[in-house]
Design a protein around this motif. Structure first.
Motif, PDB file in Angstrom:
ATOM      1  N   HIS A  87       0.794  -1.222   0.000  1.00 33.81           N
ATOM      2  CA  HIS A  87       0.000   0.000   0.000  1.00 33.81           C
ATOM      3  C   HIS A  87       0.828   1.273   0.000  1.00 33.81           C
ATOM      4  O   HIS A  87       0.283   2.359  -0.169  1.00 33.81           O
ATOM      5  N   SER A  88       2.128   1.162   0.189  1.00 36.94           N
ATOM      6  CA  SER A  88       2.984   2.353   0.158  1.00 36.94           C
ATOM      7  C   SER A  88       4.027   2.272  -0.946  1.00 36.94           C
ATOM      8  O   SER A  88       4.058   3.107  -1.845  1.00 36.94           O
ATOM      9  N   THR A  89       4.871   1.247  -0.896  1.00 40.49           N
ATOM     10  CA  THR A  89       6.000   1.180  -1.832  1.00 40.49           C
ATOM     11  C   THR A  89       5.543   1.034  -3.276  1.00 40.49           C
ATOM     12  O   THR A  89       6.026   1.743  -4.162  1.00 40.49           O
ATOM     13  N   LEU A  90       4.631   0.116  -3.553  1.00 43.17           N
ATOM     14  CA  LEU A  90       4.219  -0.114  -4.944  1.00 43.17           C
ATOM     15  C   LEU A  90       3.600   1.130  -5.568  1.00 43.17           C
ATOM     16  O   LEU A  90       3.712   1.351  -6.776  1.00 43.17           O
ATOM     17  N   ARG A  91       2.970   1.946  -4.764  1.00 42.65           N
ATOM     18  CA  ARG A  91       2.309   3.149  -5.287  1.00 42.65           C
ATOM     19  C   ARG A  91       3.311   4.220  -5.717  1.00 42.65           C
ATOM     20  O   ARG A  91       2.932   5.184  -6.388  1.00 42.65           O
ATOM     21  N   THR A  92       4.556   4.085  -5.303  1.00 43.08           N
ATOM     22  CA  THR A  92       5.567   5.085  -5.651  1.00 43.08           C
ATOM     23  C   THR A  92       6.387   4.685  -6.880  1.00 43.08           C
ATOM     24  O   THR A  92       7.299   5.411  -7.265  1.00 43.08           O
ATOM     25  N   ILE A  93       6.082   3.552  -7.485  1.00 41.55           N
ATOM     26  CA  ILE A  93       6.858   3.079  -8.623  1.00 41.55           C
ATOM     27  C   ILE A  93       6.501   3.896  -9.867  1.00 41.55           C
ATOM     28  O   ILE A  93       5.352   3.921 -10.296  1.00 41.55           O
ATOM     29  N   GLY A  94       7.491   4.542 -10.446  1.00 38.54           N
ATOM     30  CA  GLY A  94       7.268   5.358 -11.631  1.00 38.54           C
ATOM     31  C   GLY A  94       7.037   4.511 -12.875  1.00 38.54           C
ATOM     32  O   GLY A  94       7.646   3.462 -13.051  1.00 38.54           O
ATOM     33  N   GLY A  95       6.158   4.977 -13.740  1.00 37.63           N
ATOM     34  CA  GLY A  95       5.905   4.290 -14.999  1.00 37.63           C
ATOM     35  C   GLY A  95       5.070   3.043 -14.885  1.00 37.63           C
ATOM     36  O   GLY A  95       4.948   2.281 -15.853  1.00 37.63           O
ATOM     37  N   LEU A  96       4.492   2.804 -13.710  1.00 31.16           N
ATOM     38  CA  LEU A  96       3.683   1.603 -13.498  1.00 31.16           C
ATOM     39  C   LEU A  96       2.301   2.024 -13.026  1.00 31.16           C
ATOM     40  O   LEU A  96       2.168   2.704 -12.009  1.00 31.16           O
ATOM     41  N   SER A  97       1.275   1.634 -13.769  1.00 36.37           N
ATOM     42  CA  SER A  97      -0.098   2.023 -13.444  1.00 36.37           C
ATOM     43  C   SER A  97      -0.855   0.821 -12.891  1.00 36.37           C
ATOM     44  O   SER A  97      -1.269  -0.073 -13.633  1.00 36.37           O
ATOM     45  N   LEU A  98      -1.003   0.786 -11.558  1.00 41.56           N
ATOM     46  CA  LEU A  98      -1.678  -0.326 -10.891  1.00 41.56           C
ATOM     47  C   LEU A  98      -3.054   0.093 -10.402  1.00 41.56           C
ATOM     48  O   LEU A  98      -3.227   1.183  -9.850  1.00 41.56           O
ATOM     49  N   ILE A  99      -4.017  -0.776 -10.617  1.00 35.26           N
ATOM     50  CA  ILE A  99      -5.375  -0.581 -10.089  1.00 35.26           C
ATOM     51  C   ILE A  99      -5.654  -1.747  -9.150  1.00 35.26           C
ATOM     52  O   ILE A  99      -5.727  -2.900  -9.585  1.00 35.26           O
ATOM     53  N   TYR A 100      -5.792  -1.456  -7.865  1.00 38.46           N
ATOM     54  CA  TYR A 100      -5.944  -2.515  -6.874  1.00 38.46           C
ATOM     55  C   TYR A 100      -7.378  -3.024  -6.813  1.00 38.46           C
ATOM     56  O   TYR A 100      -8.336  -2.276  -7.024  1.00 38.46           O
ATOM     57  N   ASP A 101      -7.489  -4.302  -6.474  1.00 32.81           N
ATOM     58  CA  ASP A 101      -8.807  -4.860  -6.185  1.00 32.81           C
ATOM     59  C   ASP A 101      -9.353  -4.210  -4.928  1.00 32.81           C
ATOM     60  O   ASP A 101      -8.611  -3.810  -4.026  1.00 32.81           O
ATOM     61  N   HIS A 102     -10.667  -4.119  -4.858  1.00 29.55           N
ATOM     62  CA  HIS A 102     -11.294  -3.596  -3.639  1.00 29.55           C
ATOM     63  C   HIS A 102     -11.082  -4.589  -2.496  1.00 29.55           C
ATOM     64  O   HIS A 102     -11.086  -5.803  -2.686  1.00 29.55           O
ATOM     65  N   GLY A 103     -10.878  -4.040  -1.324  1.00 28.22           N
ATOM     66  CA  GLY A 103     -10.739  -4.900  -0.150  1.00 28.22           C
ATOM     67  C   GLY A 103      -9.403  -5.596  -0.054  1.00 28.22           C
ATOM     68  O   GLY A 103      -9.303  -6.685   0.521  1.00 28.22           O
ATOM     69  N   ALA A 104      -8.342  -4.987  -0.631  1.00 32.84           N
ATOM     70  CA  ALA A 104      -7.011  -5.581  -0.518  1.00 32.84           C
ATOM     71  C   ALA A 104      -6.609  -5.670   0.945  1.00 32.84           C
ATOM     72  O   ALA A 104      -6.871  -4.767   1.740  1.00 32.84           O
ATOM     73  N   GLY A 105      -5.974  -6.793   1.317  1.00 31.91           N
ATOM     74  CA  GLY A 105      -5.660  -7.051   2.721  1.00 31.91           C
ATOM     75  C   GLY A 105      -4.572  -6.162   3.264  1.00 31.91           C
ATOM     76  O   GLY A 105      -3.880  -5.454   2.542  1.00 31.91           O
ATOM     77  N   GLU A 106      -4.416  -6.170   4.589  1.00 32.14           N
ATOM     78  CA  GLU A 106      -3.365  -5.432   5.272  1.00 32.14           C
ATOM     79  C   GLU A 106      -2.253  -6.403   5.629  1.00 32.14           C
ATOM     80  O   GLU A 106      -2.440  -7.617   5.682  1.00 32.14           O
ATOM     81  N   TYR A 107      -1.079  -5.862   5.897  1.00 29.49           N
ATOM     82  CA  TYR A 107       0.054  -6.725   6.213  1.00 29.49           C
ATOM     83  C   TYR A 107      -0.168  -7.462   7.538  1.00 29.49           C
ATOM     84  O   TYR A 107      -0.948  -7.038   8.395  1.00 29.49           O
ATOM     85  N   GLU A 108       0.548  -8.564   7.672  1.00 31.00           N
ATOM     86  CA  GLU A 108       0.428  -9.400   8.859  1.00 31.00           C
ATOM     87  C   GLU A 108       1.814  -9.610   9.466  1.00 31.00           C
ATOM     88  O   GLU A 108       2.786  -9.866   8.751  1.00 31.00           O
ATOM     89  N   ASP A 109       1.904  -9.502  10.775  1.00 33.00           N
ATOM     90  CA  ASP A 109       3.146  -9.749  11.495  1.00 33.00           C
ATOM     91  C   ASP A 109       3.050 -11.069  12.251  1.00 33.00           C
ATOM     92  O   ASP A 109       2.021 -11.381  12.869  1.00 33.00           O
ATOM     93  N   SER A 110       4.121 -11.840  12.216  1.00 33.49           N
ATOM     94  CA  SER A 110       4.158 -13.123  12.911  1.00 33.49           C
ATOM     95  C   SER A 110       5.605 -13.440  13.264  1.00 33.49           C
ATOM     96  O   SER A 110       6.532 -12.703  12.894  1.00 33.49           O
TER      97      SER A 110
END
Length: 255
Positions: A87-110
């Protein structure tokens, strides 16, 4: 006699020094030419100095200008709020147009073994998917899928070795999946990477998968299309993920 003396004085009268006629013209032309060459020489000298000065910055022996990812410094601490690849890094990639699916999950720590995380045992993972718009005319958007597993801390300080094991497991999963592989090989991203190109057995969609290890993190990028897309075309889009992910993983995973 007077006439004779007058004629002698006229003969002995000194001739005025100087150039006349074609000799004078030639002299003037010569001086003008020499002056012109002199001015031209000065101009050439100045231009030569400017060009030599400008070109010195591009000589083979000069140091290249630093690029952004050459100044990466690993952090001592883990910035929990800054490490969010989907949700942060991929959105900053230049020249790449991404459209996310609705309801994309959040990261998980384990923990490494899947339990609750601890201060010295932390793994962050996430996945996201959607569409990537391709600039080529007449081509429909491709489906994309991205997932990662980053080992932030390990009790035995063996994060890189564990990540290499994760990469081997990802490769086995791809080779045992429903992807009919037509081409595969070593990739050019991260510390280790491998690509697979073929079609899905169930719907015959062209598919390209890249698995990468960067330090103690692994990630997967998969793209599919109903069109007949070449591996080179897929690779061109997938390769755009590399530089920004490299900066993030090198910088955000502590030493």
């Amino acid at each position: 006699m007077a006439d004779t003396k007058e004629e002698d004085s006229k003969r002995k009268k000194p001739v005025t020094k100087g150039l006349h006629g074609w000799k004078a013209a030639l002299a003037v032309f010569g001086c003008g030419t020499l002056a012109a060459f002199g001015v031209f020489g000065v101009i050439v000298g100045v231009l030569s100095l400017v060009l030599n000065t400008a070109s010195s910055g591009f000589s083979a022996g000069s140091d290249p200008a630093p690029v952004a990812d050459q100044s990466i410094k690993q952090r001592e601490e883990f910035r929990d709020d800054k490490f969010d690849l989907c949700h942060s890094t991929l959105r900053t990639i230049g020249g790449l147009s991404l459209i996310y699916d609705h309801g994309a999950g959040e990261y998980e720590d384990s923990s490494i073994k899947g339990g609750d995380p601890a201060s010295n045992d932390l793994v962050r993972s996430d996945q996201c998917s959607g569409e990537v718009s391709v600039m080529e005319e007449g081509m429909v958007p491709w489906d994309f899928y991205f997932s990662y597993r980053a080992i932030i801390f390990s009790p035995d300080d063996d994060r890189d070795e564990l990540a290499s094991g994760d990469l081997a497991e990802l490769r086995s999963e791809i080779e045992e999946s429903g992807l009919v592989v037509a081409e595969s090989g070593v990739g050019d991203l991260g510390d280790e990477s491998y690509y697979y190109y073929g079609v899905l057995a169930d719907n015959q969609e062209a598919t390209y998968v890249l698995v990468v290890r960067q330090r103690s993190a692994t990630y997967t990028v998969r793209m599919t299309s109903p069109d007949d897309v070449s591996p080179e075309a897929f690779a061109g889009e997938v390769r755009k993920f590399g530089p920004q992910l490299r900066i993030t993983l090198e910088n955000r995973i502590p030493k």
